[in-house]
Structure formats: structure tokens, C-alpha cells
Scaffold this active site. Structure first.
Site, PDB file in Angstrom:
ATOM      1  N   LYS A  52      13.307  46.035 -16.163  1.00  0.00           N
ATOM      2  CA  LYS A  52      12.661  47.218 -16.394  1.00  0.00           C
ATOM      3  C   LYS A  52      11.818  47.492 -15.110  1.00  0.00           C
ATOM      4  O   LYS A  52      12.221  47.338 -13.926  1.00  0.00           O
ATOM      5  CB  LYS A  52      11.960  47.544 -17.735  1.00  0.00           C
ATOM      6  CG  LYS A  52      12.859  47.062 -18.844  1.00  0.00           C
ATOM      7  CD  LYS A  52      13.963  48.224 -18.924  1.00  0.00           C
ATOM      8  CE  LYS A  52      15.121  47.660 -20.017  1.00  0.00           C
ATOM      9  NZ  LYS A  52      14.465  47.195 -21.239  1.00  0.00           N
ATOM     10  N   TYR A  84      11.484  47.253 -29.578  1.00  0.00           N
ATOM     11  CA  TYR A  84      13.005  47.688 -28.683  1.00  0.00           C
ATOM     12  C   TYR A  84      14.083  47.445 -29.733  1.00  0.00           C
ATOM     13  O   TYR A  84      14.143  46.317 -30.637  1.00  0.00           O
ATOM     14  CB  TYR A  84      12.955  46.895 -27.575  1.00  0.00           C
ATOM     15  CG  TYR A  84      14.303  46.910 -27.016  1.00  0.00           C
ATOM     16  CD1 TYR A  84      14.561  47.963 -26.394  1.00  0.00           C
ATOM     17  CD2 TYR A  84      15.216  45.752 -27.008  1.00  0.00           C
ATOM     18  CE1 TYR A  84      15.773  48.176 -25.518  1.00  0.00           C
ATOM     19  CE2 TYR A  84      16.215  45.953 -26.197  1.00  0.00           C
ATOM     20  CZ  TYR A  84      16.644  46.830 -25.526  1.00  0.00           C
ATOM     21  OH  TYR A  84      17.896  47.108 -24.895  1.00  0.00           O
ATOM     22  N   ARG A 131      21.158  24.729 -13.447  1.00  0.00           N
ATOM     23  CA  ARG A 131      20.746  25.312 -14.756  1.00  0.00           C
ATOM     24  C   ARG A 131      19.353  24.478 -15.192  1.00  0.00           C
ATOM     25  O   ARG A 131      18.780  25.005 -16.199  1.00  0.00           O
ATOM     26  CB  ARG A 131      21.793  24.951 -15.438  1.00  0.00           C
ATOM     27  CG  ARG A 131      21.633  25.198 -17.044  1.00  0.00           C
ATOM     28  CD  ARG A 131      22.793  25.187 -18.061  1.00  0.00           C
ATOM     29  NE  ARG A 131      23.771  24.113 -17.501  1.00  0.00           N
ATOM     30  CZ  ARG A 131      23.666  22.935 -18.387  1.00  0.00           C
ATOM     31  NH1 ARG A 131      22.567  22.582 -18.995  1.00  0.00           N
ATOM     32  NH2 ARG A 131      24.687  22.176 -17.916  1.00  0.00           N
ATOM     33  N   ASP A 150       5.381  41.972 -26.425  1.00  0.00           N
ATOM     34  CA  ASP A 150       6.489  42.392 -25.387  1.00  0.00           C
ATOM     35  C   ASP A 150       5.641  43.470 -24.552  1.00  0.00           C
ATOM     36  O   ASP A 150       5.200  44.508 -25.142  1.00  0.00           O
ATOM     37  CB  ASP A 150       7.496  43.129 -26.160  1.00  0.00           C
ATOM     38  CG  ASP A 150       8.492  43.535 -25.147  1.00  0.00           C
ATOM     39  OD1 ASP A 150       8.128  43.969 -24.100  1.00  0.00           O
ATOM     40  OD2 ASP A 150       9.750  43.589 -25.509  1.00  0.00           O
TER      41      ASP A 150
HETATM   42  C1  LIG Z   1      14.965  46.592 -22.314  1.00  0.00           C
HETATM   43  C2  LIG Z   1      13.871  45.989 -23.393  1.00  0.00           C
HETATM   44  C3  LIG Z   1      14.165  44.678 -23.920  1.00  0.00           C
HETATM   45  C4  LIG Z   1      15.543  43.754 -23.635  1.00  0.00           C
HETATM   46  O1  LIG Z   1      15.568  43.648 -22.314  1.00  0.00           O
HETATM   47  P1  LIG Z   1      17.089  43.166 -21.564  1.00  0.00           P
HETATM   48  O2  LIG Z   1      16.502  42.711 -20.201  1.00  0.00           O
HETATM   49  O3  LIG Z   1      17.708  44.641 -21.691  1.00  0.00           O
HETATM   50  O4  LIG Z   1      17.830  42.068 -22.281  1.00  0.00           O
HETATM   51  C5  LIG Z   1      13.184  44.321 -24.514  1.00  0.00           C
HETATM   52  N1  LIG Z   1      12.141  44.696 -24.907  1.00  0.00           N
HETATM   53  C6  LIG Z   1      12.024  46.241 -24.165  1.00  0.00           C
HETATM   54  C7  LIG Z   1      10.530  46.752 -24.482  1.00  0.00           C
HETATM   55  C8  LIG Z   1      12.706  46.736 -23.575  1.00  0.00           C
HETATM   56  O5  LIG Z   1      12.606  47.748 -23.057  1.00  0.00           O
END
Ligand SMILES: *Cc1c(COP(=O)(O)O)cnc(C)c1O
Length: 381
Positions: A206, A116, A62, A181
């Protein structure tokens, strides 16, 4: 950093492999590590708890994991960041940033819609002790208060693909860190830190993973902020599993190839959809003349408004997978108003430009004509 991005994608985070005498990075699944000298390890535990990265034994996974650390080194190199801190998901990464600024006495966040859906929900709910003011990009400077800890944006935004000029906004933020992001663009197409952003967050689930088989998140930033989010990771336990770290590190090697190929197909499909009589509007950065010059192309995501029933198109596709998420090797379609942006209040959703006629496509690596045939057939249904 003298090597180009695609070279870094293949080699970053592998500096220790020659000494280890291995070719592929080892997957270290240990939860604990031998701690023989109590006096020494006591000091190292204290350093880890404060968000540091003391050299030597990881002690407990951790606190530190070598496989995850290699992925962190590699993604930091691609984002041109000092440091990166990996988490169990993108939401855990964003949560750590919010907890870090709230703990520092700056719980106010200024954010631009659309984000998101999950990020919107997290900020709007105030669940982690932050508060938010939603503004247009031009309103950011005026919305900043003495207790503002972060400005949060997504560009291109998901699912409208609207872009925000990062360099211009970073100026408006002054001393308040700008968090971008960068999940949709990836460092292949856009590196926000080069334009003045302080913090880059990814849902590594992603494009970074790229194969739809690993959940992860990462915060890329200067070492000072990295130590603060590492401290949050230690206390909340929101770690990335080593197997996730392994898969994400491997995913980075093909990221430039995948993203550029996916982008080329997205550009072509955006063009063809724009000419289709069942399509009322296409949302794709490449179609907009007046764009900031921060992104190399339009990316691999595109959205479009249909004239008929959007839900029928989703149920009529055969090759394309009807599913949320994005950035995988296969093409996905979803209806944001029902799924990814369901948790956003309808009025806020519409104000953010997410219409109920909108469908979002995440383009994969299939042949463009096969994808087009499937979409044409589904649109005719
Ligand atoms: C999917 C997504 C998130 C969240 O990510 P997780 O891995 O599902 O927790 C945040 N920002 C964007 C742009 C996303 O597509």
C-alpha cells in the site's frame, strides 16, 4: 536516532553505499552465493535456520538478501523498531506472526473488529492453528488467557477509520504482545511502538511502495520476535523478491511527502462530502473530536455512506480508479461489502460497522478539484 523522519526516509538503509562506491542501492538478484569454506558455512546455515543474521555471505537468497535487508533497515528506522522482517505480502507477514506464537504454545489470539478482510478471514478460519476471540477494545484485558499469544488490532481501522487508543490498550495487554497493523496510518503519521505496541505489521503493498506496482509485507518488532518470524520465513519461503525490496526501499524516500499531500486532499474531500446531499455519513478520523493523540492528522483514506446505490457511484467515476487496494499515487474507490470485506460473514461485517452503503476512497496525488468534480458527477449519476 537523531535525524527527523523525513531525513531517515531518504537515508536509512544506505550506510554501506559509500563503501560500495555507488549512489543508488544495488539490486542483487542472486539466488545463491559462493560458499568456499564448508565448515564455516555449515555453522552459518544453522544460524540462518534459527532466525539469526550471521555476517558474511548471504549463502542463499531464501536465507538473506542484501537488497531486501536494506529495506528492512530503513522501515525499522521509520517505525522506531529494533528490527524488521520483510515478506512477500502483508498476509505472509501476519501469517508468520501467527505461526510464531502458535509454535511457542500460545495459539490463542484476541482481536478487535474491523480488521482488513483478509486478516479477519485468516484469524476466523483458524487455518494456521490459532483460535480467536473477537472483542471490543474494552474487553481485551478480560479476554486474555494463559495461552494468548497476541492481541491484534488495526487503527485507524479499514474501512471504518475507527481509532483505538494504542497506549491504553497496550497497558491492558500486560505481557501479551500487542500487534498493530499500521498499513493505513504509515509511520509518517503514527508509530505504534512509541505507544507501547510490541509488533507492527504492514501491507507494504500500500503506502510504503506507494505506486501500486509491488506486493510486500513487513513485521517491525524487537530482535527476539524478529528472529522467530525470520525462522518462519526461512521454512515457509514467504520471502520478498529483491526487486520488491528495491522498489519498497525507494518508495520510502517519498513516503512522508506523499502521505502528507494525500492526507491534505483527503481532509478537504471529507469536508466536501460531508456537505453533499447524496452522502449520508462520512468516516474520517479528522472529523471525530474525541480522538487519541497518537496520529498526526486523519490520514489518506476515507469512507462514506451514500443515500442511493453505492455500486452506481463506483461504475460512474472516470478519473478515480474503481479498484481494491490503497495507498497508491492514484485515487481508488471500492465497495467494501462486495470486495475487501466480502470474505467476512455479513453479520460480523455489519457488527464491525461496514455497511452496504459504504464506499471507501484511497486518496492519491491528483488535484483536489479534479477529484471533486469526478466524485460530484458520479454521485449525481
Ligand atoms: C492490504 C492489506 C493487508 C494485506 O496485505 P497484502 O499485501 O495484500 O497481503 C493487511 N492489512 C491491511 C490494513 C491491508 O490494507
Amino acid at each position: 536516532m537523531t535525524h527527523s523522519l523525513s531525513t531517515r526516509a531518504v537515508h536509512a538503509g544506505r550506510d554501506d553505499l559509500l563503501d560500495l562506491g555507488v549512489h543508488a542501492p544495488p539490486l542483487d538478484l542472486s539466488t545463491t552465493y559462493p560458499a568456499v569454506d564448508c565448515g564455516l558455512e555449515a555453522d552459518r546455515i544453522a544460524a540462518f535456520a534459527a532466525g539469526g543474521q550471521p555476517p558474511g555471505s548471504p549463502l542463499y537468497s531464501r536465507l538473506h538478501n542484501p537488497t531486501v535487508a536494506r529495506f528492512e533497515t530503513a522501515i525499522a528506522a521509520l517505525e522506531t523498531a529494533d528490527a524488521a522482517v520483510a515478506f512477500g505480502s502483508g498476509m505472509a507477514a501476519l501469517s508468520a506472526c501467527l505461526l510464531a506464537v502458535a509454535h511457542a504454545g500460545r495459539p490463542h489470539v484476541v482481536a478487535v473488529r474491523p480488521l482488513y478482510g483478509g486478516s479477519d478471514h485468516l484469524l476466523n478460519s483458524g487455518l494456521l492453528g490459532t483460535s480467536v476471540d473477537w472483542v471490543e477494545p474494552e474487553g481485551v484485558a478480560a479476554a486474555i488467557r494463559p495461552d494468548t499469544g497476541l492481541v491484534v488490532i488495526e487503527t485507524p481501522a479499514n474501512p471504518t477509520l475507527v481509532e483505538i487508543d494504542i497506549a491504553k490498550l497496550a497497558e491492558d495487554c500486560g505481557n501479551v504482545p500487542l500487534l498493530v497493523d499500521n498499513t493505513v496510518a504509515t509511520p509518517v503519521l503514527q508509530r505504534p511502538i512509541e505507544h507501547g505496541a510490541a509488533v507492527v505489521v504492514h501491507s507494504a503493498t500500500k503506502f510504503l511502495g506507494g505506486h501500486g506496482d509491488v506486493l510486500g509485507g513487513v513485521v517491525c518488532c524487537a530482535e527476539e520476535f524478529a528472529a522467530r518470524v525470520r525462522q518462519i520465513r526461512v521454512v515457509t519461503g514467504a520471502v520478498l523478491h529483491p526487486l520488491g525490496g528495491y522498489l519498497l526501499h525507494r518508495g520510502l524516500t517519498t513516503l512522508p511527502l506523499r502521505v502528507r499531500a494525500q492526507q491534505a486532499t483527503a481532509e478537504e474531500l471529507a469536508r466536501r462530502l460531508g456537505e453533499h446531499d447524496r452522502v449520508a455519513r462520512v468516516y474520517y478520523p479528522g472529523l471525530d473530536r474525541d480522538r487519541p493523540k497518537q496520529m498526526d492528522g486523519g490520514g489518506a483514506l476515507l469512507s462514506f455512506d451514500v443515500t442511493g446505490d453505492a455500486a452506481r457511484v463506483v461504475s460512474a467515476v472516470r478519473l478515480v480508479t474503481p479498484a481494491v487496494s490503497l495507498g497508491s499515487v492514484d485515487t481508488l474507490i471500492q465497495h467494501p461489502a462486495s470486495l475487501t470485506h466480502r470474505v467476512v460473514d455479513e453479520i460480523d461485517r455489519e457488527a464491525g460497522g461496514v455497511t452496504s452503503a459504504m464506499l471507501r476512497l484511497s486518496i492519491g496525488l491528483e488535484d483536489v478539484d479534479d477529484l471533486w468534480a469526478d466524485l460530484e458527477r458520479a454521485l449525481a449519476a
